[in-house]
Design an enzyme around this catalytic site. Structure first.
Site, mmCIF file in Angstrom:
data_model
loop_
_atom_site.group_PDB
_atom_site.id
_atom_site.type_symbol
_atom_site.label_atom_id
_atom_site.label_comp_id
_atom_site.label_asym_id
_atom_site.label_seq_id
_atom_site.Cartn_x
_atom_site.Cartn_y
_atom_site.Cartn_z
ATOM 1 N N ASP A 108 9.217 41.369 15.680
ATOM 2 C CA ASP A 108 9.205 40.617 14.429
ATOM 3 C C ASP A 108 10.577 40.786 13.777
ATOM 4 O O ASP A 108 10.969 41.905 13.430
ATOM 5 C CB ASP A 108 8.106 41.160 13.510
ATOM 6 C CG ASP A 108 7.972 40.378 12.211
ATOM 7 O OD1 ASP A 108 8.907 39.625 11.853
ATOM 8 O OD2 ASP A 108 6.944 40.525 11.540
ATOM 9 N N ASN B 26 16.545 30.187 15.464
ATOM 10 C CA ASN B 26 15.546 29.117 15.444
ATOM 11 C C ASN B 26 14.242 29.533 14.780
ATOM 12 O O ASN B 26 13.557 28.694 14.195
ATOM 13 C CB ASN B 26 15.275 28.666 16.883
ATOM 14 C CG ASN B 26 14.015 27.855 16.998
ATOM 15 O OD1 ASN B 26 13.963 26.692 16.611
ATOM 16 N ND2 ASN B 26 12.948 28.460 17.523
ATOM 17 N N TYR C 288 10.398 26.905 1.120
ATOM 18 C CA TYR C 288 11.071 26.482 2.345
ATOM 19 C C TYR C 288 12.385 25.781 2.016
ATOM 20 O O TYR C 288 13.421 26.051 2.646
ATOM 21 C CB TYR C 288 10.146 25.553 3.124
ATOM 22 C CG TYR C 288 10.685 25.109 4.467
ATOM 23 C CD1 TYR C 288 10.796 26.015 5.516
ATOM 24 C CD2 TYR C 288 11.036 23.779 4.692
ATOM 25 C CE1 TYR C 288 11.264 25.608 6.763
ATOM 26 C CE2 TYR C 288 11.505 23.370 5.935
ATOM 27 C CZ TYR C 288 11.626 24.283 6.959
ATOM 28 O OH TYR C 288 12.094 23.872 8.181
ATOM 29 N N LYS D 78 16.073 27.205 3.240
ATOM 30 C CA LYS D 78 16.966 26.423 4.081
ATOM 31 C C LYS D 78 18.254 26.054 3.342
ATOM 32 O O LYS D 78 19.326 25.968 3.963
ATOM 33 C CB LYS D 78 16.254 25.171 4.590
ATOM 34 C CG LYS D 78 15.127 25.463 5.567
ATOM 35 C CD LYS D 78 15.624 26.227 6.802
ATOM 36 C CE LYS D 78 14.541 26.370 7.858
ATOM 37 N NZ LYS D 78 14.991 27.108 9.054
ATOM 38 N N THR E 230 6.241 20.355 16.156
ATOM 39 C CA THR E 230 6.301 21.740 16.617
ATOM 40 C C THR E 230 5.259 22.574 15.865
ATOM 41 O O THR E 230 4.742 22.140 14.830
ATOM 42 C CB THR E 230 7.698 22.353 16.370
ATOM 43 O OG1 THR E 230 7.916 22.461 14.960
ATOM 44 C CG2 THR E 230 8.791 21.490 16.995
#
Length: 262
Positions: A59, A84, A148, A152, A183
């Site tokens: 992790d 990624n 999120y 980012k 995904t």
């Protein structure tokens, strides 16, 4: 042989990148928290040639485990580090537990930053490039994704600064800004309380597959690009956000209305 390290490599875009990179002759170091899935995928890639594909199950938000990985690899020449691994959430900001935001920031910002800084010696030796899988959500607001979007956006800003600071060391930075991909990141999205999100995701534009994104990413790496905006629809949406933010907000609220109701 060139060596590439890919995080979040056991599924989704990470697995698509591993497949495409192996076909191009890269030596791979694959990292994922799912030990069973990672072992299965590595066996499929390596066959009998175990020197070409290595696996490390951990992790990346576990600082001790991450530091051990860095200590193992920092003296090896590394041509590409692909950050990624990621996580998202679907929940209104005002209703979301702080622990959810902290988890998203730990996976999407802290882990790639710490791993990159730790492996800079390896990247310098290999004349390497850091490939960060960002998101167009880091360029424009998206309802239900406050954490999120923040992670980012922070990722992009950090690595744009780092790009200028390590340029003289021969280390490159490629920022990849996909929009909506088919995904597991969305299937595993967190809800307001940290459990799986209860409602389906909203999206705009075409939902692309991971293989398409992997091919474009490796092409961009091979040609020395600094930024990759693969989806023109969302790129234009980000321009609309900058040029006409009130119109963008009205359109977003209409398109992502389910996020206000969840």
């Amino acid at each position: 042989m060139k060596t590439m390290l890919i995080t979040g490599a056991a599924s989704g875009l990470g697995w698509a990148l591993a497949l495409a990179a192996r076909q191009q002759g890269w030596r791979l170091i694959l990292v994922d928290r799912d030990a069973r899935a990672l072992a299965d995928k590595c066996a499929r890639l390596a066959g009998t040639d175990t020197d070409t594909v290595r696996q490390r199950a951990l992790d990346l938000t576990d600082a001790a485990a991450r530091d051990a990985l860095v200590a193992e690899l920092r003296d090896e020449p590394l041509r590409a580090l692909v950050n990624n691994a990621g996580i998202t959430h679907r929940s209104p900001a005002a209703a979301t537990d702080m622990a959810v935001f902290q988890r998203v920031m730990a996976v999407d910002w802290e882990a790639p930053v710490a791993l990159t800084l730790g492996l800079l010696p390896a990247l310098r030796r290999g004349g390497g490039t850091v490939v960060n899988i960002g998101s167009m959500a880091g360029w424009m607001p998206v309802l239900g994704r406050a954490g999120y979007c923040s992670a980012k956006a922070a990722l992009g800003q950090f690595f744009e600064v780092l790009r200028g600071e390590v340029a003289d060391d021969g280390v490159g930075v490629l920022m990849v800004y996909p929009s909506f991909l088919a995904t597991p990141i969305e299937a595993n999205a967190l809800g307001f309380d940290g459990r799986p999100a209860a409602h389906a995701r909203s999206s705009v534009g075409r939902v692309r597959d991971a293989d398409w994104m992997a091919r474009l990413t490796l092409d961009a790496l091979d040609t020395g690009k600094r930024r990759l905006f693969p989806d023109r629809f969302t790129w234009f949406a980000s321009l609309l956000w900058r040029l006409a933010p009130d119109l963008y907000h009205r359109l977003m609220r209409r398109r992502f209305a389910v996020e206000l109701e969840s």
